[in-house]
Motif scaffolding. Structure first.
Motif, PDB file in Angstrom:
ATOM      1  N   ASP A  86      -7.166   9.591  24.214  1.00  0.00           N
ATOM      2  CA  ASP A  86      -7.629  10.621  23.278  1.00  0.00           C
ATOM      3  C   ASP A  86      -7.021  10.410  21.892  1.00  0.00           C
ATOM      4  O   ASP A  86      -7.713  10.526  20.870  1.00  0.00           O
ATOM      5  N   THR A  87      -5.742  10.098  21.859  1.00  0.00           N
ATOM      6  CA  THR A  87      -5.079   9.833  20.577  1.00  0.00           C
ATOM      7  C   THR A  87      -5.705   8.628  19.886  1.00  0.00           C
ATOM      8  O   THR A  87      -5.969   8.644  18.673  1.00  0.00           O
ATOM      9  N   ALA A  88      -5.980   7.574  20.663  1.00  0.00           N
ATOM     10  CA  ALA A  88      -6.588   6.367  20.101  1.00  0.00           C
ATOM     11  C   ALA A  88      -7.991   6.657  19.552  1.00  0.00           C
ATOM     12  O   ALA A  88      -8.358   6.185  18.469  1.00  0.00           O
ATOM     13  N   MET A  89      -8.779   7.456  20.278  1.00  0.00           N
ATOM     14  CA  MET A  89     -10.134   7.770  19.826  1.00  0.00           C
ATOM     15  C   MET A  89     -10.121   8.606  18.547  1.00  0.00           C
ATOM     16  O   MET A  89     -10.968   8.419  17.659  1.00  0.00           O
ATOM     17  N   LYS A  90      -9.165   9.516  18.456  1.00  0.00           N
ATOM     18  CA  LYS A  90      -9.071  10.331  17.237  1.00  0.00           C
ATOM     19  C   LYS A  90      -8.650   9.479  16.041  1.00  0.00           C
ATOM     20  O   LYS A  90      -9.125   9.680  14.916  1.00  0.00           O
ATOM     21  N   ARG A  91      -7.753   8.518  16.288  1.00  0.00           N
ATOM     22  CA  ARG A  91      -7.363   7.601  15.217  1.00  0.00           C
ATOM     23  C   ARG A  91      -8.558   6.739  14.804  1.00  0.00           C
ATOM     24  O   ARG A  91      -8.796   6.497  13.611  1.00  0.00           O
ATOM     25  N   MET A  92      -9.308   6.272  15.799  1.00  0.00           N
ATOM     26  CA  MET A  92     -10.501   5.482  15.510  1.00  0.00           C
ATOM     27  C   MET A  92     -11.494   6.287  14.676  1.00  0.00           C
ATOM     28  O   MET A  92     -12.064   5.788  13.699  1.00  0.00           O
ATOM     29  N   ASP A  93     -11.689   7.545  15.047  1.00  0.00           N
ATOM     30  CA  ASP A  93     -12.623   8.411  14.331  1.00  0.00           C
ATOM     31  C   ASP A  93     -12.191   8.597  12.881  1.00  0.00           C
ATOM     32  O   ASP A  93     -13.019   8.573  11.963  1.00  0.00           O
ATOM     33  N   ALA A  94     -10.885   8.758  12.659  1.00  0.00           N
ATOM     34  CA  ALA A  94     -10.376   8.939  11.299  1.00  0.00           C
ATOM     35  C   ALA A  94     -10.598   7.681  10.464  1.00  0.00           C
ATOM     36  O   ALA A  94     -11.061   7.752   9.310  1.00  0.00           O
ATOM     37  N   PHE A  95     -10.296   6.519  11.027  1.00  0.00           N
ATOM     38  CA  PHE A  95     -10.513   5.266  10.300  1.00  0.00           C
ATOM     39  C   PHE A  95     -12.004   5.031  10.063  1.00  0.00           C
ATOM     40  O   PHE A  95     -12.412   4.529   9.004  1.00  0.00           O
ATOM     41  N   ASN A  96     -12.821   5.394  11.046  1.00  0.00           N
ATOM     42  CA  ASN A  96     -14.265   5.219  10.906  1.00  0.00           C
ATOM     43  C   ASN A  96     -14.814   6.088   9.783  1.00  0.00           C
ATOM     44  O   ASN A  96     -15.673   5.654   9.006  1.00  0.00           O
ATOM     45  N   GLN A  97     -14.308   7.319   9.673  1.00  0.00           N
ATOM     46  CA  GLN A  97     -14.756   8.202   8.601  1.00  0.00           C
ATOM     47  C   GLN A  97     -14.381   7.646   7.239  1.00  0.00           C
ATOM     48  O   GLN A  97     -15.161   7.721   6.275  1.00  0.00           O
ATOM     49  N   GLU A  98     -13.171   7.069   7.152  1.00  0.00           N
ATOM     50  CA  GLU A  98     -12.753   6.437   5.891  1.00  0.00           C
ATOM     51  C   GLU A  98     -13.679   5.270   5.539  1.00  0.00           C
ATOM     52  O   GLU A  98     -14.067   5.090   4.382  1.00  0.00           O
ATOM     53  N   LYS A  99     -14.012   4.482   6.555  1.00  0.00           N
ATOM     54  CA  LYS A  99     -14.911   3.344   6.333  1.00  0.00           C
ATOM     55  C   LYS A  99     -16.274   3.818   5.849  1.00  0.00           C
ATOM     56  O   LYS A  99     -16.835   3.279   4.886  1.00  0.00           O
ATOM     57  N   VAL A 100     -16.824   4.827   6.509  1.00  0.00           N
ATOM     58  CA  VAL A 100     -18.139   5.352   6.136  1.00  0.00           C
ATOM     59  C   VAL A 100     -18.114   5.921   4.716  1.00  0.00           C
ATOM     60  O   VAL A 100     -19.053   5.691   3.932  1.00  0.00           O
ATOM     61  N   ASN A 101     -17.056   6.633   4.371  1.00  0.00           N
ATOM     62  CA  ASN A 101     -16.943   7.183   3.012  1.00  0.00           C
ATOM     63  C   ASN A 101     -16.913   6.065   1.976  1.00  0.00           C
ATOM     64  O   ASN A 101     -17.522   6.176   0.893  1.00  0.00           O
ATOM     65  N   GLN A 102     -16.182   4.998   2.299  1.00  0.00           N
ATOM     66  CA  GLN A 102     -16.091   3.869   1.379  1.00  0.00           C
ATOM     67  C   GLN A 102     -17.448   3.192   1.222  1.00  0.00           C
ATOM     68  O   GLN A 102     -17.865   2.855   0.099  1.00  0.00           O
ATOM     69  N   ILE A 103     -18.162   3.003   2.324  1.00  0.00           N
ATOM     70  CA  ILE A 103     -19.487   2.379   2.261  1.00  0.00           C
ATOM     71  C   ILE A 103     -20.468   3.266   1.498  1.00  0.00           C
ATOM     72  O   ILE A 103     -21.326   2.781   0.752  1.00  0.00           O
ATOM     73  N   GLN A 104     -20.347   4.571   1.671  1.00  0.00           N
ATOM     74  CA  GLN A 104     -21.215   5.495   0.947  1.00  0.00           C
ATOM     75  C   GLN A 104     -21.039   5.333  -0.567  1.00  0.00           C
ATOM     76  O   GLN A 104     -22.021   5.257  -1.318  1.00  0.00           O
ATOM     77  N   LYS A 105     -19.789   5.260  -1.005  1.00  0.00           N
ATOM     78  CA  LYS A 105     -19.503   5.180  -2.437  1.00  0.00           C
ATOM     79  C   LYS A 105     -19.826   3.811  -3.027  1.00  0.00           C
ATOM     80  O   LYS A 105     -20.284   3.723  -4.178  1.00  0.00           O
ATOM     81  N   THR A 106     -19.565   2.746  -2.271  1.00  0.00           N
ATOM     82  CA  THR A 106     -19.666   1.399  -2.839  1.00  0.00           C
ATOM     83  C   THR A 106     -20.963   0.673  -2.517  1.00  0.00           C
ATOM     84  O   THR A 106     -21.274  -0.328  -3.173  1.00  0.00           O
ATOM     85  N   VAL A 107     -21.711   1.150  -1.532  1.00  0.00           N
ATOM     86  CA  VAL A 107     -22.942   0.456  -1.143  1.00  0.00           C
ATOM     87  C   VAL A 107     -24.160   1.383  -1.186  1.00  0.00           C
ATOM     88  O   VAL A 107     -25.135   1.109  -1.886  1.00  0.00           O
ATOM     89  N   ILE A 108     -24.098   2.482  -0.443  1.00  0.00           N
ATOM     90  CA  ILE A 108     -25.280   3.346  -0.310  1.00  0.00           C
ATOM     91  C   ILE A 108     -25.641   4.027  -1.630  1.00  0.00           C
ATOM     92  O   ILE A 108     -26.813   4.026  -2.049  1.00  0.00           O
ATOM     93  N   ASP A 109     -24.640   4.607  -2.299  1.00  0.00           N
ATOM     94  CA  ASP A 109     -24.926   5.254  -3.590  1.00  0.00           C
ATOM     95  C   ASP A 109     -25.448   4.267  -4.635  1.00  0.00           C
ATOM     96  O   ASP A 109     -26.429   4.576  -5.341  1.00  0.00           O
ATOM     97  N   PRO A 110     -24.821   3.080  -4.778  1.00  0.00           N
ATOM     98  CA  PRO A 110     -25.382   2.099  -5.726  1.00  0.00           C
ATOM     99  C   PRO A 110     -26.802   1.662  -5.388  1.00  0.00           C
ATOM    100  O   PRO A 110     -27.620   1.439  -6.285  1.00  0.00           O
ATOM    101  N   LEU A 111     -27.109   1.542  -4.096  1.00  0.00           N
ATOM    102  CA  LEU A 111     -28.477   1.199  -3.706  1.00  0.00           C
ATOM    103  C   LEU A 111     -29.465   2.282  -4.139  1.00  0.00           C
ATOM    104  O   LEU A 111     -30.559   1.986  -4.633  1.00  0.00           O
ATOM    105  N   LYS A 112     -29.056   3.526  -3.957  1.00  0.00           N
ATOM    106  CA  LYS A 112     -29.917   4.645  -4.353  1.00  0.00           C
ATOM    107  C   LYS A 112     -30.130   4.655  -5.865  1.00  0.00           C
ATOM    108  O   LYS A 112     -31.253   4.873  -6.355  1.00  0.00           O
ATOM    109  N   LYS A 113     -29.057   4.428  -6.626  1.00  0.00           N
ATOM    110  CA  LYS A 113     -29.163   4.401  -8.087  1.00  0.00           C
ATOM    111  C   LYS A 113     -30.061   3.254  -8.542  1.00  0.00           C
ATOM    112  O   LYS A 113     -30.853   3.404  -9.476  1.00  0.00           O
TER     113      LYS A 113
END
Length: 253
Positions: A86-113
């Motif tokens: 459970d601890t490992a999955m929660k850590r994974m989820d936190a890192f995954n959210q950071e990754k998704v946020n980074q991709i949103q800002k650096t890839v998805i938003d620029p594609l939309k613009k």
């Protein structure tokens, strides 16, 4: 062009060479493909990050469900394993959210613009097409008067038609020249625009999977105390299942 609803009378004089028109159509076709590819990539990137989030949230829910299983109340070893998971999955989820946020800002938003630029480009092409149709219409009008007998009234009309044609011709030529110069520049700029985005995407993935390797290596050390192989675990599970099948309450009638 697809948006022209009907053909008008064509002048005898060719106002745009076939070579120029082929060059224009080739460059615009490249930009149309680029627009389609950009939209598709934007859509696919959004679906990918949404799937990533759903995966990590599901993993956290599964471990939460396992922790609430009555078995954890009876077996301390199992409880410790599920707590570590459970601890490992929660850590994974936190890192995954950071990754998704980074991709949103650096890839998805620029594609939309980037995609937001194409409607203006398409409108400029439509204005050029309309200017060309106006040019053709007035050129045909001038030619019609040039072919008539040179009477006084006809010469007046010819002069008026030429005066009407002049600004329309200049307007078309300006629009045509601008697009022929700027469309290739816009197309070639895509590399400089997208390269930082995809470099950021690679870095985000590297950071994430490096963290996952560390998290799951630590988890393996915590729960793999028996040192059993997957085949041995499968044999153990099958043996336990056979014991359950032997019970009278699940025996076949």
């Amino acid at each position: 062009m697809s948006w022209i609803p009907f053909k008008i009378g064509q002048p005898k004089k060719q106002i745009v060479s076939k070579t120029v028109e082929r060059d224009f159509e080739r460059e615009y076709e490249k930009l149309q493909k680029l627009e389609d590819q950009t939209k598709k990539l934007h859509k696919d990137m959004k679906k990918s990050t949404e799937a990533d989030i759903a995966m990590s949230k599901a993993a956290v829910k599964i471990t939460g469900d396992l922790l609430s299983n009555p078995l954890c109340e009876q077996d301390q070893t199992f409880l410790e394993s599920m707590t570590a998971l459970d601890t490992a999955m929660k850590r994974m989820d936190a890192f995954n959210q950071e990754k998704v946020n980074q991709i949103q800002k650096t890839v998805i938003d620029p594609l939309k613009k980037y995609s937001s630029v194409f409607p203006s480009l398409n409108m400029a092409v439509k204005r050029r097409e309309q200017a060309m149709q106006d040019y053709k219409r007035l050129q045909a009008k001038v030619e019609k008067y040039e072919e008539k007998e040179k009477t006084g009234p006809i010469m007046v009309k010819l002069h008026q038609a030429r005066e009407e044609l002049r600004p329309v011709k200049e307007d078309f030529e300006a629009k045509n020249k601008q697009l022929l110069e700027e469309m290739p520049k816009f197309y070639h700029s895509r590399i400089d625009y997208f390269q930082p985005s995809f470099e950021a995407l690679i870095r985000a993935q590297v950071v994430y999977f490096t963290a996952m390797h560390k998290i799951f290596s630590e988890l393996t050390d915590q729960i793999d105390q028996g040192g059993l192989t997957d085949e041995q675990r499968e044999e153990q599970t099958e043996a336990k299942l056979n014991e359950l099948r032997a019970l009278s309450i699940v025996a076949d009638d």
